[in-house]
Design a protein around this motif. Structure first.
Motif, PDB file in Angstrom:
ATOM      1  N   SER A 251       0.834  -1.203   0.000  1.00  0.00           N
ATOM      2  CA  SER A 251       0.000   0.000   0.000  1.00  0.00           C
ATOM      3  C   SER A 251       0.869   1.254   0.000  1.00  0.00           C
ATOM      4  N   ASN A 252       0.300   2.350  -0.467  1.00  0.00           N
ATOM      5  CA  ASN A 252       1.028   3.612  -0.541  1.00  0.00           C
ATOM      6  C   ASN A 252       1.413   4.097   0.851  1.00  0.00           C
ATOM      7  N   GLY A 253       2.616   4.645   0.963  1.00  0.00           N
ATOM      8  CA  GLY A 253       3.056   5.221   2.225  1.00  0.00           C
ATOM      9  C   GLY A 253       3.760   4.244   3.137  1.00  0.00           C
ATOM     10  N   ILE A 254       3.866   2.962   2.726  1.00  0.00           N
ATOM     11  CA  ILE A 254       4.535   1.948   3.554  1.00  0.00           C
ATOM     12  C   ILE A 254       5.672   1.328   2.749  1.00  0.00           C
ATOM     13  N   HIS A 255       6.813   1.210   3.402  1.00  0.00           N
ATOM     14  CA  HIS A 255       8.011   0.694   2.749  1.00  0.00           C
ATOM     15  C   HIS A 255       8.517  -0.538   3.502  1.00  0.00           C
ATOM     16  N   ARG A 256       8.834  -1.582   2.756  1.00  0.00           N
ATOM     17  CA  ARG A 256       9.370  -2.810   3.356  1.00  0.00           C
ATOM     18  C   ARG A 256      10.867  -2.663   3.614  1.00  0.00           C
ATOM     19  N   VAL A 257      11.254  -2.965   4.838  1.00  0.00           N
ATOM     20  CA  VAL A 257      12.682  -2.905   5.203  1.00  0.00           C
ATOM     21  C   VAL A 257      13.257  -4.318   5.124  1.00  0.00           C
ATOM     22  N   ARG A 258      14.269  -4.487   4.327  1.00  0.00           N
ATOM     23  CA  ARG A 258      14.884  -5.815   4.190  1.00  0.00           C
ATOM     24  C   ARG A 258      15.899  -6.006   5.317  1.00  0.00           C
ATOM     25  N   VAL A 259      15.667  -7.053   6.115  1.00  0.00           N
ATOM     26  CA  VAL A 259      16.511  -7.348   7.265  1.00  0.00           C
ATOM     27  C   VAL A 259      17.404  -8.536   6.920  1.00  0.00           C
ATOM     28  N   ARG A 260      18.662  -8.467   7.311  1.00  0.00           N
ATOM     29  CA  ARG A 260      19.633  -9.497   6.921  1.00  0.00           C
ATOM     30  C   ARG A 260      19.365 -10.842   7.581  1.00  0.00           C
ATOM     31  N   GLU A 261      18.754 -10.824   8.747  1.00  0.00           N
ATOM     32  CA  GLU A 261      18.498 -12.076   9.454  1.00  0.00           C
ATOM     33  C   GLU A 261      17.383 -12.890   8.766  1.00  0.00           C
ATOM     34  N   THR A 262      17.171 -14.106   9.248  1.00  0.00           N
ATOM     35  CA  THR A 262      16.192 -15.042   8.667  1.00  0.00           C
ATOM     36  C   THR A 262      14.799 -14.419   8.601  1.00  0.00           C
ATOM     37  N   PRO A 263      14.099 -14.577   7.481  1.00  0.00           N
ATOM     38  CA  PRO A 263      12.738 -14.034   7.366  1.00  0.00           C
ATOM     39  C   PRO A 263      11.794 -14.651   8.411  1.00  0.00           C
ATOM     40  N   ILE A 264      10.729 -13.935   8.698  1.00  0.00           N
ATOM     41  CA  ILE A 264       9.734 -14.395   9.660  1.00  0.00           C
ATOM     42  C   ILE A 264       8.486 -14.845   8.898  1.00  0.00           C
ATOM     43  N   GLY A 265       8.061 -16.068   9.147  1.00  0.00           N
ATOM     44  CA  GLY A 265       6.883 -16.592   8.470  1.00  0.00           C
ATOM     45  C   GLY A 265       5.909 -17.213   9.451  1.00  0.00           C
ATOM     46  N   GLY A 266       4.712 -17.446   9.006  1.00  0.00           N
ATOM     47  CA  GLY A 266       3.696 -18.073   9.845  1.00  0.00           C
ATOM     48  C   GLY A 266       2.714 -18.851   9.008  1.00  0.00           C
ATOM     49  N   GLU A 267       2.025 -19.794   9.634  1.00  0.00           N
ATOM     50  CA  GLU A 267       1.002 -20.583   8.972  1.00  0.00           C
ATOM     51  C   GLU A 267      -0.365 -20.231   9.546  1.00  0.00           C
ATOM     52  N   VAL A 268      -1.306 -19.980   8.681  1.00  0.00           N
ATOM     53  CA  VAL A 268      -2.677 -19.738   9.120  1.00  0.00           C
ATOM     54  C   VAL A 268      -3.410 -21.070   9.052  1.00  0.00           C
ATOM     55  N   SER A 269      -3.935 -21.519  10.195  1.00  0.00           N
ATOM     56  CA  SER A 269      -4.513 -22.856  10.276  1.00  0.00           C
ATOM     57  C   SER A 269      -5.969 -22.824  10.720  1.00  0.00           C
ATOM     58  N   LEU A 270      -6.702 -23.791  10.215  1.00  0.00           N
ATOM     59  CA  LEU A 270      -8.086 -24.038  10.612  1.00  0.00           C
ATOM     60  C   LEU A 270      -8.071 -25.025  11.770  1.00  0.00           C
ATOM     61  N   VAL A 271      -8.774 -24.701  12.856  1.00  0.00           N
ATOM     62  CA  VAL A 271      -8.819 -25.575  14.042  1.00  0.00           C
ATOM     63  C   VAL A 271     -10.254 -26.045  14.243  1.00  0.00           C
ATOM     64  N   LEU A 272     -10.412 -27.363  14.418  1.00  0.00           N
ATOM     65  CA  LEU A 272     -11.736 -27.973  14.553  1.00  0.00           C
ATOM     66  C   LEU A 272     -11.750 -28.978  15.691  1.00  0.00           C
ATOM     67  N   PRO A 273     -12.933 -29.285  16.211  1.00  0.00           N
ATOM     68  CA  PRO A 273     -13.019 -30.378  17.189  1.00  0.00           C
ATOM     69  C   PRO A 273     -12.614 -31.689  16.517  1.00  0.00           C
ATOM     70  N   LYS A 274     -11.988 -32.568  17.275  1.00  0.00           N
ATOM     71  CA  LYS A 274     -11.563 -33.857  16.738  1.00  0.00           C
ATOM     72  C   LYS A 274     -12.697 -34.867  16.911  1.00  0.00           C
ATOM     73  N   ARG A 275     -13.617 -34.874  15.960  1.00  0.00           N
ATOM     74  CA  ARG A 275     -14.727 -35.823  15.999  1.00  0.00           C
ATOM     75  C   ARG A 275     -15.181 -36.134  14.586  1.00  0.00           C
ATOM     76  N   GLU A 276     -15.909 -37.250  14.440  1.00  0.00           N
ATOM     77  CA  GLU A 276     -16.291 -37.724  13.109  1.00  0.00           C
ATOM     78  C   GLU A 276     -17.328 -36.817  12.450  1.00  0.00           C
ATOM     79  N   TYR A 277     -18.321 -36.377  13.230  1.00  0.00           N
ATOM     80  CA  TYR A 277     -19.409 -35.606  12.642  1.00  0.00           C
ATOM     81  C   TYR A 277     -19.266 -34.122  12.952  1.00  0.00           C
ATOM     82  N   LEU A 278     -19.411 -33.303  11.924  1.00  0.00           N
ATOM     83  CA  LEU A 278     -19.452 -31.849  12.082  1.00  0.00           C
ATOM     84  C   LEU A 278     -20.765 -31.346  11.490  1.00  0.00           C
ATOM     85  N   PRO A 279     -21.409 -30.353  12.116  1.00  0.00           N
ATOM     86  CA  PRO A 279     -22.662 -29.815  11.573  1.00  0.00           C
ATOM     87  C   PRO A 279     -22.502 -29.327  10.137  1.00  0.00           C
ATOM     88  N   ARG A 280     -23.598 -29.341   9.407  1.00  0.00           N
ATOM     89  CA  ARG A 280     -23.566 -28.950   7.989  1.00  0.00           C
ATOM     90  C   ARG A 280     -23.013 -27.543   7.805  1.00  0.00           C
TER      91      ARG A 280
END
Length: 303
Positions: A251-280
């Motif tokens: 977006s305009n007005g924001i600049h990415r700063v490149r850092v020499r150290e290891t990049p930071i990443g993340g995973e977006v995950s779906l969390v559900l109850p551990k059971r056979e049946y889930l509502p429709r």
């Protein structure tokens, strides 16, 4: 006392006799006799007695018939509710997530879901990942979407997760910040400037501080803000540095700063109850999340 017995009793009372009840239920009147006799044996009292050519209810029979009619209505209601749920003409969907995921990923999915199933009541709460896990376990939430579930989901909880997509986080400054003109910097150099951070309970905040600590750096936090929208506004004033999803640095007005150290990443995950049946409603929403993820991964960014 079985539902079928109660059904036969109601047929006798409402039809006016055993023969008509048999015709109504398409069974022999002797079979109805046997079931009424079994019912009388169970309650240790007469239910029906003859009065001339008619059968009439005893006091005990009146009590059982009133109960039978309530049971019949409840069974009918249950079938109706199941049918509506199957067609998603009713129901609820309760979701726990983070502000970042809600604004960047979930809103368009929620919009399409509500258009497809307008009679399903949707409730969304933004909170911490730990709270999301606890609320799903307690059956307050039907599902959650959080960052890095693989790292923080307690094994003792009866929950499961699947990764929807990966998110890259970068350090960002305003276009006129002193670091905006640098080709790359170190974390030590970043630490000489004020930071804008999410609240302490935020998982992204914890990742950020952990990365700084591992480099022996302490952040000078000048702004503690509730969401990324507020952080963007602060960054554009050149008053602070912040860790943002890489997509927000376009977006305009924001600049990415490149850092020499290891990049930071993340995973977006779906969390559900551990059971056979889930509502429709849950199954439909999960399917839309997976489809959105496929479309997201197929996009080609033209630079």
């Amino acid at each position: 006392m079985e539902v079928r017995q109660l059904e036969m009793l109601l047929a006798v009372v409402e039809s006016g006799g055993y023969a008509r009840a048999g015709e109504r239920l398409h069974i022999s009147h002797s079979a109805i006799h046997r079931q009424i006799k079994l019912l009388e044996d169970q309650v240790h009292d007469r239910i029906l007695v003859r009065s001339g050519k008619r059968v009439v209810l005893t006091e005990a029979g009146c009590i059982i018939v009133a109960t039978a009619r309530r049971v019949r209505q409840e069974v009918s209601d249950a079938y109706h509710q199941i049918s509506e749920a199957r067609e998603l003409q009713r129901g609820t969907l309760r979701i726990g997530t983070a502000d970042t995921i809600l604004f960047s990923y979930l809103l368009p999915i929620l919009e399409r879901f509500q258009k497809d199933f307008p009679k399903v009541e949707v409730y969304v709460k933004t909170t911490t990942a730990g709270d999301v896990f606890g609320q799903i376990q307690a059956e307050v939430f039907d599902l959650g979407i959080v960052f890095n579930a693989a790292d923080i989901l307690p094994k003792k909880l009866n929950l499961q997760y699947e990764v929807l997509y990966k998110e890259e986080f970068v350090w960002a400054v305003g276009d006129h910040h002193p670091l905006a003109k640098r080709a790359s910097v170190s974390l030590n150099e970043l630490a000489s400037f004020p930071f804008a951070m999410l609240p302490e309970a935020s998982h992204i905040r914890q990742i950020c501080e952990q990365r700084l600590r591992s480099a022996g750096v302490t952040a000078n936090i000048s702004f503690e803000l509730e969401n990324e929208e507020a952080m963007e506004k602060v960054i554009k004033t050149n008053l602070a540095i912040a860790l943002l999803p890489a997509r927000r640095t376009r977006s305009n007005g924001i600049h990415r700063v490149r850092v020499r150290e290891t990049p930071i990443g993340g995973e977006v995950s779906l969390v559900l109850p551990k059971r056979e049946y889930l509502p429709r409603a849950v199954r439909e929403f999960v399917g839309r999340c997976r489809k959105a993820n496929q479309l997201r991964s197929q996009k080609v960014v033209v630079r």
